[in-house]
Design a protein around this motif. Sequence first.
Motif, PDB file in Angstrom:
ATOM      1  N   VAL A  13       3.656   1.213   8.831  1.00  0.00           N
ATOM      2  CA  VAL A  13       2.718   1.210   7.540  1.00  0.00           C
ATOM      3  C   VAL A  13       1.330   1.433   7.885  1.00  0.00           C
ATOM      4  O   VAL A  13       1.056   0.795   8.979  1.00  0.00           O
ATOM      5  CB  VAL A  13       2.969  -0.043   6.831  1.00  0.00           C
ATOM      6  N   PRO A  14       0.695   2.008   7.147  1.00  0.00           N
ATOM      7  CA  PRO A  14      -0.860   2.146   7.340  1.00  0.00           C
ATOM      8  C   PRO A  14      -1.841   1.291   6.981  1.00  0.00           C
ATOM      9  O   PRO A  14      -2.174   1.051   6.000  1.00  0.00           O
ATOM     10  CB  PRO A  14      -1.110   3.569   6.531  1.00  0.00           C
ATOM     11  N   ARG A  15      -1.607   0.212   7.963  1.00  0.00           N
ATOM     12  CA  ARG A  15      -2.521  -1.411   7.698  1.00  0.00           C
ATOM     13  C   ARG A  15      -3.957  -1.150   7.044  1.00  0.00           C
ATOM     14  O   ARG A  15      -4.417  -1.726   6.394  1.00  0.00           O
ATOM     15  CB  ARG A  15      -2.395  -2.087   8.810  1.00  0.00           C
ATOM     16  N   LYS A  16      -4.677  -0.090   8.010  1.00  0.00           N
ATOM     17  CA  LYS A  16      -6.107   0.049   7.469  1.00  0.00           C
ATOM     18  C   LYS A  16      -6.307   0.552   6.220  1.00  0.00           C
ATOM     19  O   LYS A  16      -7.011   0.136   5.397  1.00  0.00           O
ATOM     20  CB  LYS A  16      -6.803   0.939   8.667  1.00  0.00           C
ATOM     21  N   PHE A  17      -5.466   1.827   6.032  1.00  0.00           N
ATOM     22  CA  PHE A  17      -5.672   2.124   4.665  1.00  0.00           C
ATOM     23  C   PHE A  17      -5.133   1.151   3.750  1.00  0.00           C
ATOM     24  O   PHE A  17      -5.770   1.193   2.615  1.00  0.00           O
ATOM     25  CB  PHE A  17      -4.406   3.417   4.623  1.00  0.00           C
ATOM     26  N   ILE A  18      -4.174   0.295   3.858  1.00  0.00           N
ATOM     27  CA  ILE A  18      -3.840  -0.684   2.774  1.00  0.00           C
ATOM     28  C   ILE A  18      -4.814  -1.572   2.369  1.00  0.00           C
ATOM     29  O   ILE A  18      -5.030  -1.825   1.439  1.00  0.00           O
ATOM     30  CB  ILE A  18      -2.394  -1.621   3.241  1.00  0.00           C
ATOM     31  N   GLN A  19      -5.698  -2.084   3.604  1.00  0.00           N
ATOM     32  CA  GLN A  19      -6.564  -3.196   3.439  1.00  0.00           C
ATOM     33  C   GLN A  19      -7.560  -2.325   2.512  1.00  0.00           C
ATOM     34  O   GLN A  19      -8.409  -2.962   1.779  1.00  0.00           O
ATOM     35  CB  GLN A  19      -7.197  -3.759   4.678  1.00  0.00           C
ATOM     36  N   HIS A  98       6.358  13.443  -6.615  1.00  0.00           N
ATOM     37  CA  HIS A  98       5.117  13.536  -7.195  1.00  0.00           C
ATOM     38  C   HIS A  98       4.063  14.673  -6.626  1.00  0.00           C
ATOM     39  O   HIS A  98       2.982  14.447  -7.070  1.00  0.00           O
ATOM     40  CB  HIS A  98       4.760  11.970  -7.310  1.00  0.00           C
ATOM     41  N   LYS A  99       4.477  15.069  -5.512  1.00  0.00           N
ATOM     42  CA  LYS A  99       3.491  16.224  -4.850  1.00  0.00           C
ATOM     43  C   LYS A  99       2.259  15.351  -4.464  1.00  0.00           C
ATOM     44  O   LYS A  99       1.265  15.759  -4.265  1.00  0.00           O
ATOM     45  CB  LYS A  99       3.241  17.320  -5.533  1.00  0.00           C
ATOM     46  N   LEU A 100       2.410  14.179  -3.907  1.00  0.00           N
ATOM     47  CA  LEU A 100       1.394  13.308  -3.282  1.00  0.00           C
ATOM     48  C   LEU A 100       1.690  13.108  -1.619  1.00  0.00           C
ATOM     49  O   LEU A 100       2.905  13.037  -1.521  1.00  0.00           O
ATOM     50  CB  LEU A 100       1.491  11.910  -4.190  1.00  0.00           C
ATOM     51  N   THR A 101       0.725  12.622  -0.986  1.00  0.00           N
ATOM     52  CA  THR A 101       1.208  12.105   0.347  1.00  0.00           C
ATOM     53  C   THR A 101       1.557  10.651   0.073  1.00  0.00           C
ATOM     54  O   THR A 101       1.614  10.035  -0.816  1.00  0.00           O
ATOM     55  CB  THR A 101      -0.393  12.030   1.086  1.00  0.00           C
ATOM     56  N   PHE A 102       2.332  10.238   1.245  1.00  0.00           N
ATOM     57  CA  PHE A 102       2.798   9.159   1.309  1.00  0.00           C
ATOM     58  C   PHE A 102       1.784   8.009   1.012  1.00  0.00           C
ATOM     59  O   PHE A 102       2.135   6.982   0.223  1.00  0.00           O
ATOM     60  CB  PHE A 102       3.458   8.680   2.671  1.00  0.00           C
ATOM     61  N   GLN A 103       0.405   8.240   1.763  1.00  0.00           N
ATOM     62  CA  GLN A 103      -0.557   7.144   1.493  1.00  0.00           C
ATOM     63  C   GLN A 103      -1.090   7.134  -0.114  1.00  0.00           C
ATOM     64  O   GLN A 103      -1.085   5.700  -0.779  1.00  0.00           O
ATOM     65  CB  GLN A 103      -1.801   7.357   2.238  1.00  0.00           C
ATOM     66  N   LYS A 104      -1.036   8.037  -0.844  1.00  0.00           N
ATOM     67  CA  LYS A 104      -1.348   8.213  -2.140  1.00  0.00           C
ATOM     68  C   LYS A 104      -0.190   7.488  -2.930  1.00  0.00           C
ATOM     69  O   LYS A 104      -0.677   6.601  -3.941  1.00  0.00           O
ATOM     70  CB  LYS A 104      -1.655   9.671  -2.714  1.00  0.00           C
TER      71      LYS A 104
END
Length: 148
Positions: A13-19, A98-104
């Motif tokens: 999981v992208p921890r920095k992105f999440i915070q 939804h044609k989004l990245t996982f992060q979005k």
Amino acid sequence: MQVLIINESKHSVPRKFIQDWMDAVVVELKKRKVINAEKARRELTLVFLDKKPAQKINNEFRGKDYATDVLSFDSMDPSSFGELVLCPEVLKKQAKEHKLTFQKELGYMLLHGTLHLLGYDHETNEQDAKKMFDLQDAIFERLLRSPA
């Protein structure tokens, strides 16, 4: 908002992105007077689960026998904002749809779950659903336009 991440899934999981995302969500919620400073200081717990345990929890708490993207749980602890349970496998599938990245997709569902923890609901009636999704989409679009 302090974010505690518990990853019990086999996916990273992208921890920095999440915070960073949750910090931006809180800024937007404060601007719109949806959250106050005291609540914004509380801890949000995020639990990432694989499909089978996510399905079990969804069935136990909602009577729906499938893994879902996000579940929100209020907390009795006054220092806690609540808990979101997320399933990366479902999020990855939805991101493609939804044609989004996982992060979005993850960001959208973090926002969605946060709104549930603030009392918004889209399953009660159409008026509540419109109110929640209008706010959710406005904040999401705003955050996508923000510089990273």
